[in-house]
Design a protein around this motif. Structure first.
Motif, mmCIF file in Angstrom:
data_model
loop_
_atom_site.group_PDB
_atom_site.id
_atom_site.type_symbol
_atom_site.label_atom_id
_atom_site.label_comp_id
_atom_site.label_asym_id
_atom_site.label_seq_id
_atom_site.Cartn_x
_atom_site.Cartn_y
_atom_site.Cartn_z
ATOM 1 N N LEU A 182 0.791 -1.227 0.000
ATOM 2 C CA LEU A 182 0.000 0.000 0.000
ATOM 3 C C LEU A 182 0.828 1.285 0.000
ATOM 4 O O LEU A 182 0.416 2.269 -0.612
ATOM 5 N N PRO A 183 1.994 1.345 0.653
ATOM 6 C CA PRO A 183 2.761 2.597 0.618
ATOM 7 C C PRO A 183 3.134 3.041 -0.796
ATOM 8 O O PRO A 183 3.255 4.243 -1.053
ATOM 9 N N SER A 184 3.289 2.098 -1.718
ATOM 10 C CA SER A 184 3.636 2.481 -3.089
ATOM 11 C C SER A 184 2.413 2.877 -3.908
ATOM 12 O O SER A 184 2.549 3.438 -4.998
ATOM 13 N N LYS A 185 1.209 2.621 -3.371
ATOM 14 C CA LYS A 185 -0.008 2.905 -4.119
ATOM 15 C C LYS A 185 -0.768 4.112 -3.579
ATOM 16 O O LYS A 185 -1.670 4.603 -4.239
ATOM 17 N N LYS A 186 -0.461 4.567 -2.393
ATOM 18 C CA LYS A 186 -1.185 5.665 -1.751
ATOM 19 C C LYS A 186 -0.263 6.854 -1.521
ATOM 20 O O LYS A 186 0.912 6.698 -1.232
ATOM 21 N N ASP A 187 -0.835 8.062 -1.663
ATOM 22 C CA ASP A 187 -0.070 9.278 -1.390
ATOM 23 C C ASP A 187 0.019 9.556 0.101
ATOM 24 O O ASP A 187 0.975 10.168 0.566
ATOM 25 N N TRP A 188 -0.967 9.133 0.832
ATOM 26 C CA TRP A 188 -1.027 9.412 2.259
ATOM 27 C C TRP A 188 -1.383 8.125 2.968
ATOM 28 O O TRP A 188 -1.571 7.082 2.347
ATOM 29 N N LEU A 189 -1.521 8.141 4.271
ATOM 30 C CA LEU A 189 -1.824 6.934 5.017
ATOM 31 C C LEU A 189 -3.150 6.334 4.544
ATOM 32 O O LEU A 189 -4.132 7.058 4.372
ATOM 33 N N PRO A 190 -3.187 5.034 4.347
ATOM 34 C CA PRO A 190 -4.443 4.404 3.918
ATOM 35 C C PRO A 190 -5.440 4.347 5.080
ATOM 36 O O PRO A 190 -5.055 4.320 6.244
ATOM 37 N N THR A 191 -6.713 4.297 4.726
ATOM 38 C CA THR A 191 -7.733 4.163 5.753
ATOM 39 C C THR A 191 -7.781 2.720 6.232
ATOM 40 O O THR A 191 -7.203 1.817 5.609
ATOM 41 N N VAL A 192 -8.486 2.503 7.322
ATOM 42 C CA VAL A 192 -8.623 1.150 7.866
ATOM 43 C C VAL A 192 -9.314 0.254 6.842
ATOM 44 O O VAL A 192 -8.928 -0.900 6.639
ATOM 45 N N LYS A 193 -10.323 0.792 6.166
ATOM 46 C CA LYS A 193 -11.045 0.014 5.158
ATOM 47 C C LYS A 193 -10.121 -0.376 4.008
ATOM 48 O O LYS A 193 -10.172 -1.502 3.520
ATOM 49 N N GLU A 194 -9.282 0.537 3.555
ATOM 50 C CA GLU A 194 -8.362 0.232 2.457
ATOM 51 C C GLU A 194 -7.379 -0.857 2.862
ATOM 52 O O GLU A 194 -7.066 -1.745 2.062
ATOM 53 N N VAL A 195 -6.905 -0.810 4.103
ATOM 54 C CA VAL A 195 -5.990 -1.849 4.587
ATOM 55 C C VAL A 195 -6.722 -3.188 4.657
ATOM 56 O O VAL A 195 -6.198 -4.220 4.227
ATOM 57 N N PHE A 196 -7.946 -3.172 5.177
ATOM 58 C CA PHE A 196 -8.740 -4.392 5.288
ATOM 59 C C PHE A 196 -8.984 -5.018 3.921
ATOM 60 O O PHE A 196 -8.795 -6.220 3.719
#
Length: 140
Positions: free
Chosen positions: A26-40
């Motif tokens: 996810l760090p390579s796909k998101k500009d900022w911290l991912p949400t809990v839902k995105e991590v899930f």
């Protein structure tokens, strides 16, 4: 961060590593911290192929064992069959009760239906042509 940690703790180490890896996760796909839902969702997406592979390996193992038993002439016992299929052998568990079929309407019901919805046959009305309008078929 606690919520993301709780989500990640539910998955195996391989999934956590693939999701949190700086190059592929996810760090390579998101500009900022991912949400809990995105991590899930990312964890479930990464975990799905692992679960499918485990289920496939389990089916292969069962098939190999069944073939080996069949080659030796062994047959499953009644207790093994009941443990696998249940006491009623799986019959009737997922079946829906059959709905009674609707009967076709009788002649009187059809007449009422057609009269009620004005569905009676009506012939098309064509304008009357006079003899002057009709082509004679002969040229002058």
């Amino acid at each position: 961060m606690a919520a993301i940690t709780a989500v990640l703790a539910r998955f195996p180490r391989d999934v956590i590593t693939s999701i949190t890896h700086p190059v592929t996760g996810l760090p390579s796909k998101k500009d900022w911290l991912p949400t809990v839902k995105e991590v899930f969702e990312a964890c479930h997406q990464a975990y799905a192929p692992i679960l499918e592979n485990e289920a496939r390996l389990k089916r292969v193992k069962e098939q190999v064992e069944m073939r080996e038993r069949a080659d030796r002439g062994e047959r499953p016992t009644m207790a093994q069959l009941k443990a696998k299929y249940g006491n009623d052998w799986g019959i009737g568990q997922d079946e829906k009760p059959m709905q009674p079929k609707a009967q076709a309407p009788n002649l009187e019901q059809l007449r009422h239906h057609y009269a009620h919805y004005d569905l009676a046959f009506k012939a098309k009305e064509y304008p009357q042509k006079s003899e002057e309008d009709a082509p004679s078929g002969l040229s002058d």
